[in-house]
Motif scaffolding. Structure first.
Motif, PDB file in Angstrom:
ATOM      1  N   UNK B  84     -32.909 -10.700  -7.870  1.00  0.00           N
ATOM      2  CA  UNK B  84     -32.800 -11.666  -6.770  1.00  0.00           C
ATOM      3  C   UNK B  84     -33.118 -10.986  -5.455  1.00  0.00           C
ATOM      4  N   UNK B  85     -32.667  -9.754  -5.320  1.00  0.00           N
ATOM      5  CA  UNK B  85     -32.897  -9.026  -4.068  1.00  0.00           C
ATOM      6  C   UNK B  85     -34.390  -8.807  -3.837  1.00  0.00           C
ATOM      7  N   UNK B  86     -35.121  -8.442  -4.896  1.00  0.00           N
ATOM      8  CA  UNK B  86     -36.585  -8.315  -4.790  1.00  0.00           C
ATOM      9  C   UNK B  86     -37.205  -9.615  -4.291  1.00  0.00           C
ATOM     10  N   UNK B  87     -36.767 -10.730  -4.895  1.00  0.00           N
ATOM     11  CA  UNK B  87     -37.359 -12.030  -4.530  1.00  0.00           C
ATOM     12  C   UNK B  87     -37.037 -12.368  -3.081  1.00  0.00           C
ATOM     13  N   UNK B  88     -35.800 -12.059  -2.667  1.00  0.00           N
ATOM     14  CA  UNK B  88     -35.420 -12.331  -1.280  1.00  0.00           C
ATOM     15  C   UNK B  88     -36.275 -11.520  -0.312  1.00  0.00           C
ATOM     16  N   UNK B 109     -33.544 -17.571  11.198  1.00  0.00           N
ATOM     17  CA  UNK B 109     -32.350 -16.750  10.979  1.00  0.00           C
ATOM     18  C   UNK B 109     -31.427 -17.362   9.925  1.00  0.00           C
ATOM     19  N   UNK B 110     -31.371 -18.693   9.870  1.00  0.00           N
ATOM     20  CA  UNK B 110     -30.559 -19.360   8.840  1.00  0.00           C
ATOM     21  C   UNK B 110     -31.363 -19.366   7.538  1.00  0.00           C
ATOM     22  N   UNK B 111     -30.676 -19.097   6.437  1.00  0.00           N
ATOM     23  CA  UNK B 111     -31.386 -19.015   5.152  1.00  0.00           C
ATOM     24  C   UNK B 111     -31.144 -20.260   4.306  1.00  0.00           C
ATOM     25  N   UNK B 112     -32.196 -20.750   3.687  1.00  0.00           N
ATOM     26  CA  UNK B 112     -32.096 -21.870   2.752  1.00  0.00           C
ATOM     27  C   UNK B 112     -32.208 -21.346   1.328  1.00  0.00           C
ATOM     28  N   UNK B 113     -31.534 -22.029   0.437  1.00  0.00           N
ATOM     29  CA  UNK B 113     -31.605 -21.672  -0.976  1.00  0.00           C
ATOM     30  C   UNK B 113     -32.890 -22.227  -1.600  1.00  0.00           C
ATOM     31  N   UNK B 114     -33.515 -21.438  -2.470  1.00  0.00           N
ATOM     32  CA  UNK B 114     -34.673 -21.900  -3.234  1.00  0.00           C
ATOM     33  C   UNK B 114     -34.215 -22.120  -4.667  1.00  0.00           C
ATOM     34  N   UNK B 115     -34.260 -23.362  -5.122  1.00  0.00           N
ATOM     35  CA  UNK B 115     -33.816 -23.661  -6.485  1.00  0.00           C
ATOM     36  C   UNK B 115     -34.642 -24.817  -7.015  1.00  0.00           C
ATOM     37  N   UNK B 116     -34.471 -25.084  -8.278  1.00  0.00           N
ATOM     38  CA  UNK B 116     -35.237 -26.152  -8.907  1.00  0.00           C
ATOM     39  C   UNK B 116     -34.897 -27.501  -8.274  1.00  0.00           C
ATOM     40  N   UNK B 117     -33.704 -27.648  -7.778  1.00  0.00           N
ATOM     41  CA  UNK B 117     -33.317 -28.902  -7.144  1.00  0.00           C
ATOM     42  C   UNK B 117     -31.876 -28.807  -6.729  1.00  0.00           C
ATOM     43  N   UNK B 121     -29.160 -23.623  -9.907  1.00  0.00           N
ATOM     44  CA  UNK B 121     -28.936 -22.240  -9.484  1.00  0.00           C
ATOM     45  C   UNK B 121     -29.944 -21.813  -8.421  1.00  0.00           C
ATOM     46  N   UNK B 122     -29.457 -21.072  -7.453  1.00  0.00           N
ATOM     47  CA  UNK B 122     -30.333 -20.509  -6.423  1.00  0.00           C
ATOM     48  C   UNK B 122     -31.071 -19.310  -7.015  1.00  0.00           C
ATOM     49  N   UNK B 123     -32.380 -19.282  -6.844  1.00  0.00           N
ATOM     50  CA  UNK B 123     -33.181 -18.190  -7.406  1.00  0.00           C
ATOM     51  C   UNK B 123     -33.515 -17.146  -6.348  1.00  0.00           C
ATOM     52  N   UNK B 124     -33.542 -17.585  -5.090  1.00  0.00           N
ATOM     53  CA  UNK B 124     -33.699 -16.673  -3.966  1.00  0.00           C
ATOM     54  C   UNK B 124     -33.433 -17.471  -2.696  1.00  0.00           C
ATOM     55  N   UNK B 125     -33.559 -16.835  -1.545  1.00  0.00           N
ATOM     56  CA  UNK B 125     -33.377 -17.546  -0.275  1.00  0.00           C
ATOM     57  C   UNK B 125     -34.644 -17.410   0.557  1.00  0.00           C
ATOM     58  N   UNK B 126     -34.803 -18.321   1.513  1.00  0.00           N
ATOM     59  CA  UNK B 126     -35.961 -18.271   2.398  1.00  0.00           C
ATOM     60  C   UNK B 126     -35.508 -18.714   3.793  1.00  0.00           C
ATOM     61  N   UNK B 127     -36.118 -18.137   4.808  1.00  0.00           N
ATOM     62  CA  UNK B 127     -35.788 -18.520   6.186  1.00  0.00           C
ATOM     63  C   UNK B 127     -36.047 -20.017   6.382  1.00  0.00           C
ATOM     64  N   UNK B 128     -35.159 -20.670   7.105  1.00  0.00           N
ATOM     65  CA  UNK B 128     -35.241 -22.122   7.323  1.00  0.00           C
ATOM     66  C   UNK B 128     -36.603 -22.565   7.864  1.00  0.00           C
ATOM     67  N   UNK B 129     -37.185 -21.765   8.771  1.00  0.00           N
ATOM     68  CA  UNK B 129     -38.483 -22.156   9.333  1.00  0.00           C
ATOM     69  C   UNK B 129     -39.626 -22.038   8.324  1.00  0.00           C
ATOM     70  N   UNK B 130     -39.464 -21.190   7.310  1.00  0.00           N
ATOM     71  CA  UNK B 130     -40.519 -21.004   6.304  1.00  0.00           C
ATOM     72  C   UNK B 130     -40.345 -21.961   5.126  1.00  0.00           C
ATOM     73  N   UNK B 131     -39.131 -22.514   4.992  1.00  0.00           N
ATOM     74  CA  UNK B 131     -38.819 -23.341   3.815  1.00  0.00           C
ATOM     75  C   UNK B 131     -39.834 -24.475   3.570  1.00  0.00           C
ATOM     76  N   UNK B 132     -40.264 -25.192   4.630  1.00  0.00           N
ATOM     77  CA  UNK B 132     -41.203 -26.297   4.379  1.00  0.00           C
ATOM     78  C   UNK B 132     -42.522 -25.841   3.766  1.00  0.00           C
TER      79      UNK B 132
END
Lengths: 326, 326
Positions: B84-88, B109-117, B121-132
């Motif tokens: 997970x750390x690698x993916x983050x 700066x705020x992190x969003x969870x990346x998951x199937x829905x 389960x959260x598979x990694x996190x992504x910065x809120x601005x990059x999430x879209x």
């Protein structure tokens, strides 16, 4: 995983049990006038493509390769479909074949409309007994009569089907459940069925019943046959605490008021409900704040599975269904 | 076709306007740990496949041919995803690239969870601005406060967004609408937002608000970018006739009580609502018996379009995402 969570997970599986799309690979799309109106088991297509209106005419059903993106799929289409009357005669002849092959014991006599879906133009008609073989859309209306107790809890009047019913005897339905006869309005049908099945006066339903939307799912028999879109049109009616429905036409043998906890337990793990009514009951419990997203992790998938549009078969290519290929 | 019917037909088009799946051909599925978690515009994939955790490591995003039935599709997958750390770290580096290319001005700066829905389960996190850019699921909570008048009619409290809002200033929302911060429960968020936005006491919401389900649609920006699954979790709360919400935190500049006729007219032909709130309002009108199947021929399609599951990209094939291909 704790016990509660494992039960929660199970609700989606129980909703999906009713979903026949897993059998879609056994079917070909059934296309009339270039429009997918249903689906037919592949094993019946050989029988159907021998079908003609009369000896002078060429065969009318055709199995066609249909290119859709990079995939090739087969569709069964009515090719020689110049007029509605031709198509009606052809569907009648197809029904005769189904009778001759023993797939249906006899014609019913009542005709169902064949169309792309609810409220779409009718392209032809088919005998009620043959309709399931072509995947013709099935329409039902459902009324949930409910009570709010002194403590603000919701209780629902449930109806036990008569033990003499050919399908699902002694299983439980919502207060009122009925199929839609051709030519009748949906709410008109609710009013009629409520009086016939539960002795509820017309005026009470006219004033008190509120439409609450529609559920749709591709359902089939347990052996994978009769895949069709089932539409469940829903009404709720809040009734007084002293209101009691009573069996009127013999379709129901008793009514009972269930707490929402009992209803939830039934949809999650019970066997007393008529299986398809799990959808109607689950929808009621979701709309009334009993099954909530904080308690039910699968809620998105459950609601999605209860609102499928019918067109599970890839079919975008134009099929020139007006011209005979013979 | 009479005027009423033509307006009715239009509601489905207006719901479909919000549906971004028509842009799906511009995207590739985004797969992490063999699971589709979003989608990425094809034009960004070249940029992303140069991305590595550090100079010693091979590139980590890979564009893969994926056989699904007879079709070949491309997916962008994280291949070198041992931990997970690698993916983050990789998603962080991808965000740096998006900043360097000027696609986003800076990290949030705020992190969003990346998951199937939702609730997966959260598979990694992504910065809120990059999430879209990765099609990460977007979650909102919505509360409809409504009144029953003496005549039994329903009226809804609507909130006009402040004119200073960066998105949809001065457009109308349901009584309370808010995004879900990481780590907060859905109902907990409703309670918090109701107090912040509309000055509604916690206890009133805790007792009175009833969950009414979830709406889901694949939405995108008007230019086709930022395709993502949007989840709209819905609560209704019946309030007294003398109840008045009041703007508390400056997000809303005024509240107004609308008849359901006004609300219906807005979803059918108005421009005052925030576009996505057409879904929330249409759902309210359907559940409360205002938009009925006898009046709305497209009801099945409308409800189906409001309950899409996210997985619009064909991706059944196993992708061995654990092993590096380098």
């Amino acid at each position: 995983m704790d016990k509660e969570l494992s039960l929660q997970k199970d609700l989606f599986s129980r909703i999906k049990e009713l979903d026949g799309t897993r059998h879609a690979h056994l079917y070909v799309a059934f296309v009339v006038c270039g429009v997918c109106v249903g689906q037919v088991l592949q094993c019946y297509t050989d029988m159907l493509i021998t079908c003609r209106i009369n000896r002078e005419n060429p065969t009318c059903f055709q199995l066609i390769d249909c290119k859709d993106d990079n995939c090739t799929t087969h569709v069964l289409a009515i090719i020689n479909d110049k007029t509605t009357e031709d198509r009606n005669m052809l569907m009648n002849e197809a029904t005769n074949i189904l009778v001759r092959c023993g797939l249906i014991p006899k014609k019913h006599g009542e005709l169902f409309s064949v169309s792309r879906g609810w409220c779409e133009d009718s392209l032809c008609v088919v005998d009620r007994n043959a309709a399931p073989f072509f995947g013709v859309t099935s329409v039902g209306v459902h009324l949930n009569c409910f009570v709010r107790t002194e403590h603000g809890n919701v209780e629902v009047w449930m109806a036990r089907r008569a033990s003499t019913k050919s399908k699902y005897p002694s299983k439980w339905d919502p207060t009122v459940a009925g199929g839609l006869p051709v030519g009748m309005g949906l709410f008109e049908n609710v009013i009629k069925e409520a009086e016939e099945e539960a002795g509820i006066p017309n005026t009470m339903v006219t004033i008190g019943a509120k439409s609450a939307g529609v559920l749709s799912q591709m359902t089939c028999c347990s052996d994978g046959s009769c895949l069709k879109q089932s539409l469940y049109f829903i009404w709720d009616m809040e009734v007084d605490k002293d209101f009691i429905p009573h069996p009127a036409d013999g379709e129901v043998d008793k009514f009972e008021r269930w707490s929402v906890e009992t209803l939830e337990s039934e949809v999650r793990q019970g066997e007393r409900l008529r299986p398809a009514m799990r959808l109607v009951a689950t929808d009621f419990l979701i709309r009334h704040g009993v099954i909530t997203p904080d308690r039910e992790p699968q809620l998105v998938k459950i609601q999605s599975a209860m609102h499928q549009d019918r067109y599970i078969f890839p079919h975008k290519g134009a099929i020139d269904s007006g011209a005979s290929e013979n």
